[in-house]
Design a protein around this motif. Structure first.
Motif, PDB file in Angstrom:
ATOM      1  N   HIS A   1      -7.834   7.060 -10.651  1.00  0.00           N
ATOM      2  CA  HIS A   1      -7.259   6.494 -11.871  1.00  0.00           C
ATOM      3  C   HIS A   1      -7.125   7.542 -12.962  1.00  0.00           C
ATOM      4  O   HIS A   1      -6.136   7.546 -13.710  1.00  0.00           O
ATOM      5  N   ARG A   2      -8.102   8.453 -13.069  1.00  0.00           N
ATOM      6  CA  ARG A   2      -8.007   9.527 -14.080  1.00  0.00           C
ATOM      7  C   ARG A   2      -6.820  10.440 -13.772  1.00  0.00           C
ATOM      8  O   ARG A   2      -6.147  10.913 -14.689  1.00  0.00           O
ATOM      9  N   ARG A   3      -6.539  10.683 -12.509  1.00  0.00           N
ATOM     10  CA  ARG A   3      -5.368  11.497 -12.132  1.00  0.00           C
ATOM     11  C   ARG A   3      -4.090  10.827 -12.599  1.00  0.00           C
ATOM     12  O   ARG A   3      -3.151  11.489 -13.014  1.00  0.00           O
ATOM     13  N   GLU A   4      -4.042   9.518 -12.454  1.00  0.00           N
ATOM     14  CA  GLU A   4      -2.833   8.768 -12.768  1.00  0.00           C
ATOM     15  C   GLU A   4      -2.479   8.856 -14.257  1.00  0.00           C
ATOM     16  O   GLU A   4      -1.313   8.934 -14.606  1.00  0.00           O
ATOM     17  N   VAL A   5      -3.489   8.881 -15.116  1.00  0.00           N
ATOM     18  CA  VAL A   5      -3.209   8.934 -16.558  1.00  0.00           C
ATOM     19  C   VAL A   5      -3.062  10.363 -17.069  1.00  0.00           C
ATOM     20  O   VAL A   5      -2.666  10.570 -18.203  1.00  0.00           O
ATOM     21  N   SER A   6      -3.362  11.336 -16.224  1.00  0.00           N
ATOM     22  CA  SER A   6      -3.246  12.753 -16.646  1.00  0.00           C
ATOM     23  C   SER A   6      -1.810  13.207 -16.695  1.00  0.00           C
ATOM     24  O   SER A   6      -0.962  12.781 -16.023  1.00  0.00           O
TER      25      SER A   6
ATOM     26  N   ARG B   1       0.834  -1.210   0.000  1.00  0.00           N
ATOM     27  CA  ARG B   1       0.000   0.000   0.000  1.00  0.00           C
ATOM     28  C   ARG B   1       0.865   1.255   0.000  1.00  0.00           C
ATOM     29  O   ARG B   1       0.630   2.192  -0.763  1.00  0.00           O
ATOM     30  N   MET B   2       1.884   1.284   0.854  1.00  0.00           N
ATOM     31  CA  MET B   2       2.735   2.473   0.955  1.00  0.00           C
ATOM     32  C   MET B   2       3.464   2.731  -0.365  1.00  0.00           C
ATOM     33  O   MET B   2       3.572   3.873  -0.800  1.00  0.00           O
ATOM     34  N   ARG B   3       3.934   1.686  -1.005  1.00  0.00           N
ATOM     35  CA  ARG B   3       4.601   1.842  -2.297  1.00  0.00           C
ATOM     36  C   ARG B   3       3.615   2.407  -3.331  1.00  0.00           C
ATOM     37  O   ARG B   3       3.934   3.345  -4.062  1.00  0.00           O
ATOM     38  N   ARG B   4       2.408   1.868  -3.356  1.00  0.00           N
ATOM     39  CA  ARG B   4       1.405   2.326  -4.328  1.00  0.00           C
ATOM     40  C   ARG B   4       0.975   3.769  -4.044  1.00  0.00           C
ATOM     41  O   ARG B   4       0.815   4.570  -4.977  1.00  0.00           O
ATOM     42  N   LEU B   5       0.791   4.119  -2.777  1.00  0.00           N
ATOM     43  CA  LEU B   5       0.425   5.496  -2.433  1.00  0.00           C
ATOM     44  C   LEU B   5       1.516   6.475  -2.858  1.00  0.00           C
ATOM     45  O   LEU B   5       1.224   7.555  -3.364  1.00  0.00           O
ATOM     46  N   ARG B   6       2.783   6.089  -2.676  1.00  0.00           N
ATOM     47  CA  ARG B   6       3.895   6.947  -3.118  1.00  0.00           C
ATOM     48  C   ARG B   6       3.856   7.123  -4.641  1.00  0.00           C
ATOM     49  O   ARG B   6       4.057   8.222  -5.147  1.00  0.00           O
ATOM     50  N   GLU B   7       3.609   6.021  -5.380  1.00  0.00           N
ATOM     51  CA  GLU B   7       3.511   6.105  -6.841  1.00  0.00           C
ATOM     52  C   GLU B   7       2.435   7.102  -7.261  1.00  0.00           C
ATOM     53  O   GLU B   7       2.593   7.832  -8.235  1.00  0.00           O
ATOM     54  N   LEU B   8       1.330   7.105  -6.526  1.00  0.00           N
ATOM     55  CA  LEU B   8       0.198   7.969  -6.853  1.00  0.00           C
ATOM     56  C   LEU B   8       0.314   9.363  -6.237  1.00  0.00           C
ATOM     57  O   LEU B   8      -0.479  10.245  -6.551  1.00  0.00           O
ATOM     58  N   GLY B   9       1.282   9.553  -5.340  1.00  0.00           N
ATOM     59  CA  GLY B   9       1.445  10.844  -4.667  1.00  0.00           C
ATOM     60  C   GLY B   9       0.314  11.143  -3.700  1.00  0.00           C
ATOM     61  O   GLY B   9      -0.089  12.294  -3.550  1.00  0.00           O
ATOM     62  N   LEU B  10      -0.177  10.102  -3.024  1.00  0.00           N
ATOM     63  CA  LEU B  10      -1.325  10.250  -2.123  1.00  0.00           C
ATOM     64  C   LEU B  10      -0.960   9.953  -0.681  1.00  0.00           C
ATOM     65  O   LEU B  10      -0.009   9.234  -0.400  1.00  0.00           O
ATOM     66  N   GLY B  11      -1.771  10.510   0.222  1.00  0.00           N
ATOM     67  CA  GLY B  11      -1.705  10.132   1.622  1.00  0.00           C
ATOM     68  C   GLY B  11      -0.777  10.913   2.511  1.00  0.00           C
ATOM     69  O   GLY B  11      -0.608  10.559   3.670  1.00  0.00           O
ATOM     70  N   GLU B  12      -0.176  11.984   1.994  1.00  0.00           N
ATOM     71  CA  GLU B  12       0.757  12.744   2.811  1.00  0.00           C
ATOM     72  C   GLU B  12       0.338  14.191   3.034  1.00  0.00           C
ATOM     73  O   GLU B  12       0.952  14.886   3.824  1.00  0.00           O
TER      74      GLU B  12
ATOM     75  N   MET C   1     -14.655  11.389   5.516  1.00  0.00           N
ATOM     76  CA  MET C   1     -13.223  11.361   5.309  1.00  0.00           C
ATOM     77  C   MET C   1     -12.856  10.520   4.095  1.00  0.00           C
ATOM     78  O   MET C   1     -13.521   9.547   3.785  1.00  0.00           O
ATOM     79  N   VAL C   2     -11.744  10.906   3.459  1.00  0.00           N
ATOM     80  CA  VAL C   2     -11.026  10.077   2.494  1.00  0.00           C
ATOM     81  C   VAL C   2      -9.732   9.755   3.214  1.00  0.00           C
ATOM     82  O   VAL C   2      -8.940  10.650   3.519  1.00  0.00           O
ATOM     83  N   ASN C   3      -9.536   8.480   3.525  1.00  0.00           N
ATOM     84  CA  ASN C   3      -8.536   8.068   4.488  1.00  0.00           C
ATOM     85  C   ASN C   3      -7.505   7.132   3.862  1.00  0.00           C
ATOM     86  O   ASN C   3      -7.867   6.129   3.256  1.00  0.00           O
ATOM     87  N   PHE C   4      -6.220   7.453   4.035  1.00  0.00           N
ATOM     88  CA  PHE C   4      -5.136   6.579   3.602  1.00  0.00           C
ATOM     89  C   PHE C   4      -4.405   6.099   4.850  1.00  0.00           C
ATOM     90  O   PHE C   4      -4.076   6.899   5.729  1.00  0.00           O
TER      91      PHE C   4
END
Length: 177
Positions: free
Chosen positions: A172-177, A21-32, A55-58
């Motif tokens: 997912h749309r953010r990721e391809v942008s 999860r932490m690796r994937r969140l870093r790839e997406l730039g989320l949760g910090e 809440m949107v919770n990571f």
């Protein structure tokens, strides 16, 4: 880790997916950091469900981070901040189970009634769903909570699951942008 008084069940489940999860969140730039789009999504959650908090919770190994947070509550009630211990709340259960969780009244469930958010924030009902992305990784949750018991029922379950799908599509749309 907090334990239930009955046969020593850990209240906070063991989460073996944290490194992935932490690796994937870093790839997406989320949760910090707070995210205005997620704050807006949390606002939408309160509107759709009528709940005072959303809440949107990571979730990491030791904490939860509310990248999206909205309070529609009026008055002087306690409001959650952006960071919460992993031992607090119900979202860690949703992440580990990979399934939505409906608690009309947390006090009806001994395993959940002892959670610190009951006494510290006054949470009495919870409705949450996992955010499972296209890689199969559970990134976190969306949830709504109330300080009063709420009969969420099947309509609440279907609503929160549908909204989780909507947010994953947005991610997912953010990721391809």
């Amino acid at each position: 880790m907090i334990y239930d008084a009955s046969p020593h069940h850990p209240l906070t489940p063991t989460d073996l997916e944290v490194p992935l999860r932490m690796r994937r969140l870093r790839e997406l730039g989320l949760g910090e950091q707070p995210d205005p789009e997620f704050d807006e999504f949390a606002r939408k959650l309160t509107e759709v469900t009528g709940a005072p908090y959303a809440m949107v919770n990571f979730i990491s190994e030791d904490r939860q981070y509310f990248a999206g947070l909205h309070s529609a509550a009026k008055g002087d009630g306690a409001s959650p901040g952006r960071v919460m211990s992993r031992d607090h709340g119900y979202c860690p259960h949703v992440v580990v189970r990979r399934k939505a969780l409906v608690l009309d009244d947390v006090c009806d469930y001994p395993r959940f009634a002892g959670n610190p958010v009951v006494d510290e924030i006054g949470i009495r009902s919870y409705l949450g769903a996992p955010l499972i992305d296209r890689t199969g990784t559970t990134l976190g949750t969306i949830c709504v909570v109330d300080v009063e018991p709420r009969p969420w029922g099947r309509p609440g379950l279907e609503t929160i699951k549908s909204l989780a799908t909507e947010l994953i599509e947005q991610i997912h749309r953010r990721e391809v942008s």
